[in-house]
Write a protein that holds these residues in place. Sequence first.
Motif, PDB file in Angstrom:
ATOM      1  N   SER A 239       0.806  -1.124   0.072  1.00 22.86           N
ATOM      2  CA  SER A 239       0.130   0.024  -0.055  1.00 22.86           C
ATOM      3  C   SER A 239       0.774   1.282  -0.172  1.00 22.86           C
ATOM      4  O   SER A 239       0.262   2.390  -0.158  1.00 22.86           O
ATOM      5  N   GLY A 240       2.087   1.162   0.161  1.00 21.90           N
ATOM      6  CA  GLY A 240       3.046   2.266  -0.127  1.00 21.90           C
ATOM      7  C   GLY A 240       3.098   2.757   1.276  1.00 21.90           C
ATOM      8  O   GLY A 240       4.141   3.738   1.715  1.00 21.90           O
ATOM      9  N   VAL A 241       2.768   2.355   2.357  1.00 19.31           N
ATOM     10  CA  VAL A 241       2.957   2.838   3.882  1.00 19.31           C
ATOM     11  C   VAL A 241       4.393   2.592   4.009  1.00 19.31           C
ATOM     12  O   VAL A 241       5.018   3.709   4.712  1.00 19.31           O
ATOM     13  N   LEU A 242       4.927   1.658   4.163  1.00 18.91           N
ATOM     14  CA  LEU A 242       6.239   1.127   4.410  1.00 18.91           C
ATOM     15  C   LEU A 242       7.221   2.176   3.897  1.00 18.91           C
ATOM     16  O   LEU A 242       8.348   2.611   4.556  1.00 18.91           O
ATOM     17  N   THR A 243       7.292   2.357   2.580  1.00 23.32           N
ATOM     18  CA  THR A 243       8.147   3.191   1.778  1.00 23.32           C
ATOM     19  C   THR A 243       8.192   4.732   2.301  1.00 23.32           C
ATOM     20  O   THR A 243       9.342   5.207   2.719  1.00 23.32           O
ATOM     21  N   LYS A 244       6.990   4.981   2.757  1.00 25.67           N
ATOM     22  CA  LYS A 244       6.733   6.415   3.486  1.00 25.67           C
ATOM     23  C   LYS A 244       7.481   6.509   4.975  1.00 25.67           C
ATOM     24  O   LYS A 244       8.045   7.410   5.410  1.00 25.67           O
ATOM     25  N   LEU A 245       7.353   5.383   5.519  1.00 27.53           N
ATOM     26  CA  LEU A 245       8.017   5.200   6.964  1.00 27.53           C
ATOM     27  C   LEU A 245       9.605   5.042   6.895  1.00 27.53           C
ATOM     28  O   LEU A 245       9.991   5.827   7.699  1.00 27.53           O
ATOM     29  N   LEU A 246       9.997   4.262   5.796  1.00 25.41           N
ATOM     30  CA  LEU A 246      11.486   4.418   5.803  1.00 25.41           C
ATOM     31  C   LEU A 246      12.176   5.666   5.463  1.00 25.41           C
ATOM     32  O   LEU A 246      13.248   5.738   5.595  1.00 25.41           O
ATOM     33  N   VAL A 247      11.502   6.779   4.534  1.00 28.78           N
ATOM     34  CA  VAL A 247      11.918   7.845   4.212  1.00 28.78           C
ATOM     35  C   VAL A 247      11.970   8.941   5.446  1.00 28.78           C
ATOM     36  O   VAL A 247      12.585   9.907   5.064  1.00 28.78           O
ATOM     37  N   THR A 248      11.340   8.581   6.425  1.00 29.51           N
ATOM     38  CA  THR A 248      11.534   9.579   7.639  1.00 29.51           C
ATOM     39  C   THR A 248      12.739   9.542   8.396  1.00 29.51           C
ATOM     40  O   THR A 248      13.457   8.525   8.206  1.00 29.51           O
ATOM     41  N   PRO A 249      12.908  10.412   9.188  1.00 30.75           N
ATOM     42  CA  PRO A 249      14.272  10.577  10.094  1.00 30.75           C
ATOM     43  C   PRO A 249      14.184   9.100  11.174  1.00 30.75           C
ATOM     44  O   PRO A 249      15.279   8.928  11.547  1.00 30.75           O
ATOM     45  N   THR A 250      13.050   8.506  11.280  1.00 25.59           N
ATOM     46  CA  THR A 250      13.032   7.326  12.221  1.00 25.59           C
ATOM     47  C   THR A 250      13.975   6.143  11.875  1.00 25.59           C
ATOM     48  O   THR A 250      13.839   5.886  10.760  1.00 25.59           O
ATOM     49  N   PRO A 251      14.732   5.903  12.822  1.00 22.69           N
ATOM     50  CA  PRO A 251      15.733   4.621  12.552  1.00 22.69           C
ATOM     51  C   PRO A 251      14.862   3.477  12.367  1.00 22.69           C
ATOM     52  O   PRO A 251      13.759   3.337  12.748  1.00 22.69           O
ATOM     53  N   ARG A 252      15.179   2.477  11.364  1.00 22.37           N
ATOM     54  CA  ARG A 252      14.482   1.190  11.041  1.00 22.37           C
ATOM     55  C   ARG A 252      14.440   0.229  12.596  1.00 22.37           C
ATOM     56  O   ARG A 252      13.338  -0.098  12.591  1.00 22.37           O
ATOM     57  N   ALA A 253      15.509   0.371  13.150  1.00 20.74           N
ATOM     58  CA  ALA A 253      15.228  -0.221  14.623  1.00 20.74           C
ATOM     59  C   ALA A 253      14.169   0.168  15.474  1.00 20.74           C
ATOM     60  O   ALA A 253      13.446  -0.376  16.093  1.00 20.74           O
ATOM     61  N   ALA A 254      13.988   1.531  15.473  1.00 22.27           N
ATOM     62  CA  ALA A 254      12.832   2.238  16.045  1.00 22.27           C
ATOM     63  C   ALA A 254      11.280   1.685  15.495  1.00 22.27           C
ATOM     64  O   ALA A 254      10.571   1.306  16.211  1.00 22.27           O
ATOM     65  N   LEU A 255      11.077   1.548  14.267  1.00 20.01           N
ATOM     66  CA  LEU A 255       9.731   1.203  13.467  1.00 20.01           C
ATOM     67  C   LEU A 255       9.772  -0.234  13.948  1.00 20.01           C
ATOM     68  O   LEU A 255       8.860  -0.692  14.405  1.00 20.01           O
ATOM     69  N   VAL A 256      10.803  -1.212  13.784  1.00 16.82           N
ATOM     70  CA  VAL A 256      10.651  -2.629  14.209  1.00 16.82           C
ATOM     71  C   VAL A 256      10.225  -2.650  15.663  1.00 16.82           C
ATOM     72  O   VAL A 256       9.427  -3.323  16.005  1.00 16.82           O
TER      73      VAL A 256
END
Length: 282
Positions: free
Chosen positions: A116-133
């Motif tokens: 749905s494109g949500v993940l791509t938008k999350l990955l371009v934010t300054p939030t580290p991937r470890a924080a997302l997971v």
Amino acid sequence: MSAVPAAPPPASADGARAPLPTPPRDRAGWRVLPARIVAMCAVELQKLRHDRTELYTRAIQPALWLLIFGETFTRIRAIPTGGVPYIDYLAPGIIAQSAMFIAIFYGIQIIWERDSGVLTKLLVTPTPRAALVTGKAFAAGIKALIQAVVVIVIAALLGVAMTWNPLRLLGVAAAVIFGSAFFACLSVTIAGIVLTRDRLMGIGQAITMPLFFGSNALYPVAVMPDWLRAVSAVNPLSYQVDALRGLLLGTPAHLPLDFAVLVLAAGAGITAASSLLGRLAR
């Protein structure tokens, strides 16, 4: 035309120039990271406000395990549990099972967010991937904790003798959250490898029952064959069940080892899932 000069900063009452305002300083990374983890966790939990069907339907399976399997094997006394009624012995295992079943398919949601494109938008934010997971993993843990409360209530209604000590219940909550965080990260890691929902669904279904039956959720380690004992020794679910059983029932347990394994497993799961998260968005 010549450029209009910028207006000078206003003077103070004594005629001196007021100092220019300074922009706010960025917070240090160690301060930002927990806030972003909490924010991601809150976003995940907001979904429960719109659809609570998952919580209701997932309560059916543990209720059936306790009502049918637990009551039947308590009567026939086929499994040695050291003097503990079998339904009491089974209840912590069903809590761990229901928590694992919630978390193990969490990768499907990640793939849906990718599509749905949500993940791509999350990955371009300054939030580290470890924080997302980490945020998503602990959101899975809180969902599993809600499920654990349901199972505990059902077990109490069936007469299971459990402790209501607040400190022990806090330890139960920690064991559920860390165990669920590991299984959620395991699911995200598998999603980063297989990349499709169909493959993830097949692998998830293939590993859930071996993880469950290869643990001490249904029977003691002492009655297992040697090869199954080896499987149980490396299965994080066994350590989660051991901690839950010791905290809820007061049976002998290895709580320092259990929590050390759960914390290390959750940390390793977050590391692995974070490293593969970008692969999903390609």
